[in-house]
Design a protein around this motif. Structure first.
Motif, PDB file in Angstrom:
ATOM      1  N   TYR A 163     -38.803  31.173  27.769  1.00 48.08           N
ATOM      2  CA  TYR A 163     -39.634  29.976  27.878  1.00 48.08           C
ATOM      3  C   TYR A 163     -39.131  28.883  26.941  1.00 48.08           C
ATOM      4  O   TYR A 163     -39.086  27.699  27.302  1.00 48.08           O
ATOM      5  N   GLY A 210     -40.110  26.475  33.366  1.00 48.20           N
ATOM      6  CA  GLY A 210     -40.814  26.895  32.166  1.00 48.20           C
ATOM      7  C   GLY A 210     -42.285  26.517  32.230  1.00 48.20           C
ATOM      8  O   GLY A 210     -42.788  26.083  33.261  1.00 48.20           O
ATOM      9  N   ALA A 254     -45.361  32.488  26.519  1.00 44.95           N
ATOM     10  CA  ALA A 254     -44.534  31.515  25.812  1.00 44.95           C
ATOM     11  C   ALA A 254     -44.660  31.673  24.303  1.00 44.95           C
ATOM     12  O   ALA A 254     -43.765  31.261  23.552  1.00 44.95           O
ATOM     13  N   GLN A 273     -49.064  32.232  31.275  1.00 39.53           N
ATOM     14  CA  GLN A 273     -47.811  31.587  30.879  1.00 39.53           C
ATOM     15  C   GLN A 273     -47.845  31.183  29.407  1.00 39.53           C
ATOM     16  O   GLN A 273     -46.887  31.376  28.662  1.00 39.53           O
ATOM     17  N   ALA A 295     -40.600  35.021  25.649  1.00 38.81           N
ATOM     18  CA  ALA A 295     -40.870  33.814  24.864  1.00 38.81           C
ATOM     19  C   ALA A 295     -39.579  33.043  24.602  1.00 38.81           C
ATOM     20  O   ALA A 295     -39.573  31.805  24.632  1.00 38.81           O
ATOM     21  N   THR A 350     -42.933  28.422  35.483  1.00 45.35           N
ATOM     22  CA  THR A 350     -42.695  29.720  34.865  1.00 45.35           C
ATOM     23  C   THR A 350     -41.204  29.850  34.608  1.00 45.35           C
ATOM     24  O   THR A 350     -40.445  28.886  34.777  1.00 45.35           O
TER      25      THR A 350
END
Length: 439
Positions: free
Chosen positions: A420, A239, A356, A352, A417, A220
């Protein structure tokens, strides 16, 4: 290049990210052996790594846990069932997992063992010998950080971090009560580790699972995990593992309708109960279909993760609403860029993936660690937490309308986002592997 063992608990949500890591490392030229559930053998071999099946004591089919673990279904969803799972689904296999790791190592002297955070045989390996006398052990966090901290609420309750001293004191009292109730769990796990030959120090087993690893790689970003002033230095936020295009089956026949709906300005709402808690689709999927059935401004995709999806839905609804399509498996790499909102029971990997892609969420889940995922969605401002695994049609209708009509949720998801996008989890993992074995 390095020799690497990738070990995964035979549960879909644990296996999938570890397989993607193994596939990536194999593609870069590393020698990779994948140790996992026998039902995934063909999948692993198609990806390239060599496959080794877990011994029978540690191998099971997560599609029917009640068959392998009698009595599990009698425990209500929530902390009690999670504790039972940690004891039996994840704890009991520890000796067999460690034995399997050592058997693979005997013929394949790997320099790195990479395992999901609940493959506790990897923890036993890390605790069994000093770092210089064993392979480097990298643990991959595929679920929310499950540790106690002075800066958070007790884990599993789905509560937000404390905001004042009074709340901290209340949380501390709750944590003490949970610690007392979980003494049987701690004793059971210590027995499993001892049976495997690992020496367990006193203290929190939650922190021990993390600190045993040479590096703990949380899948994450910092923006989706509570800050902790007492966080161990070996934790790294790397990530999300990207969804590979084409990893799922080809788009269904109605895919052009989805694209046309998008072009017409209709909102795309995807609803899913994930790959594990999807045996009863009337908890979230069916109520969502009912809640949005009369909305001409949305197009609903029910991604059930089940080959018998149509039959299950037909048993609950007289007909699929005109604005909805039901599928077993859909290519999420292609679906998420088209999606305006994900209604989910809070699977960590799926959440996740949505974030993202900048997709806000409505979360309603109460099994496993899903209340913790839902709480993080609420805390991060990326969606609504329904605080139940059985939301009503009315609650779902209101939540979907709120998220779709409130720009702040999508704006916050878009911010995450970007966070990420600043990470490359697979490249980071490869870099850590190379650091441990610079050949």
């Amino acid at each position: 290049m390095s020799r690497i063992i990738v070990a995964a608990t035979p549960v879909s949500g644990h296996h999938a990210p570890l397989l993607q890591i193994a596939r990536h490392l194999h593609g870069l030229g590393h020698e990779v052996v994948f140790l996992g559930g026998s039902r995934f053998a063909a999948q692993v071999e198609a990806a390239g790594p060599a496959f080794r099946a877990l011994p029978a004591e540690a191998d099971y089919d997560d599609r029917d846990l009640s068959a392998r673990f009698p009595g599990r279904d009698e425990i209500p969803a929530g902390p009690g069932q999670v504790m039972w799972d940690v004891m039996h689904v994840f704890g009991d296999p520890i000796p067999a997992q460690l034995r399997a790791l050592k058997e693979v190592l005997a013929g394949f002297p790997a320099t790195v063992v990479l395992h999901d955070n609940l493959f506790l045989g990897g923890v036993a390996l890390a605790l069994g010998e000093e770092p210089g006398r064993r392979p480097a052990v990298l643990s991959v966090g595929i679920s929310p950080l499950g540790v106690d901290s002075r800066d958070t609420a007790p884990h599993l309750l789905g509560l937000l971090p404390p905001t004042d001293d009074e709340q901290r004191a209340r949380y501390a009292e709750m944590a003490a009560q949970m610690a007392e109730r979980s003494k049987p769990l701690a004793a059971h796990l210590r027995g499993c580790f001892t049976a495997a030959g690992a020496v367990i120090k006193e203290g929190s087993l939650g922190w021990l699972r993390i600190q045993a690893a040479d590096a703990f790689l949380q899948l994450t970003v910092a923006g989706f995990e509570y800050p902790r002033s007492d966080q161990p230095a070996n934790i790294r936020f790397v990530g999300a593992i990207p969804i590979e295009p084409g990893a799922a089956q080809e788009p269904p026949a109605w895919w052009p309708e989805l694209r046309r709906a998008r072009e017409e300005g209709r909102r795309i709402v995807v609803v899913t109960q994930g790959t594990l808690a999807n045996t009863t689709l009337n908890r979230l999927v069916v109520p969502t279909l009912r809640a949005l059935a009369d909305r001409e401004d949305v197009f609903v995709v029910a991604a059930t993760g089940r080959p018998d999806a149509a039959e299950l839905i037909a048993g609950e609804l007289p007909a699929v609403p005109a604005n909805a399509r039901v599928a077993g498996f859909v290519p999420f790499a292609e679906l998420l860029p088209l999606t305006d909102l994900l209604v989910t029971n809070g699977g960590y990997g799926g959440t996740q993936a949505a974030l993202a892609h900048g997709v806000p969420l409505v979360v309603g889940g109460d099994t496993e660690d899903k209340p913790e995922v839902a709480a993080r969605v609420e805390w991060s401002g990326t969606g609504l937490n329904l605080r139940t695994g059985d939301p009503s049609v009315e609650a779902l209708r209101e939540a979907v309308d709120t998220v779709l009509s409130t720009p702040g949720y999508r704006e916050r998801a878009a911010e995450l986002a970007k966070e990420y996008a600043a990470h490359d989890a697979l490249a980071t993992i490869d870099g850590l592997v190379r650091e441990t074995d610079p050949r």
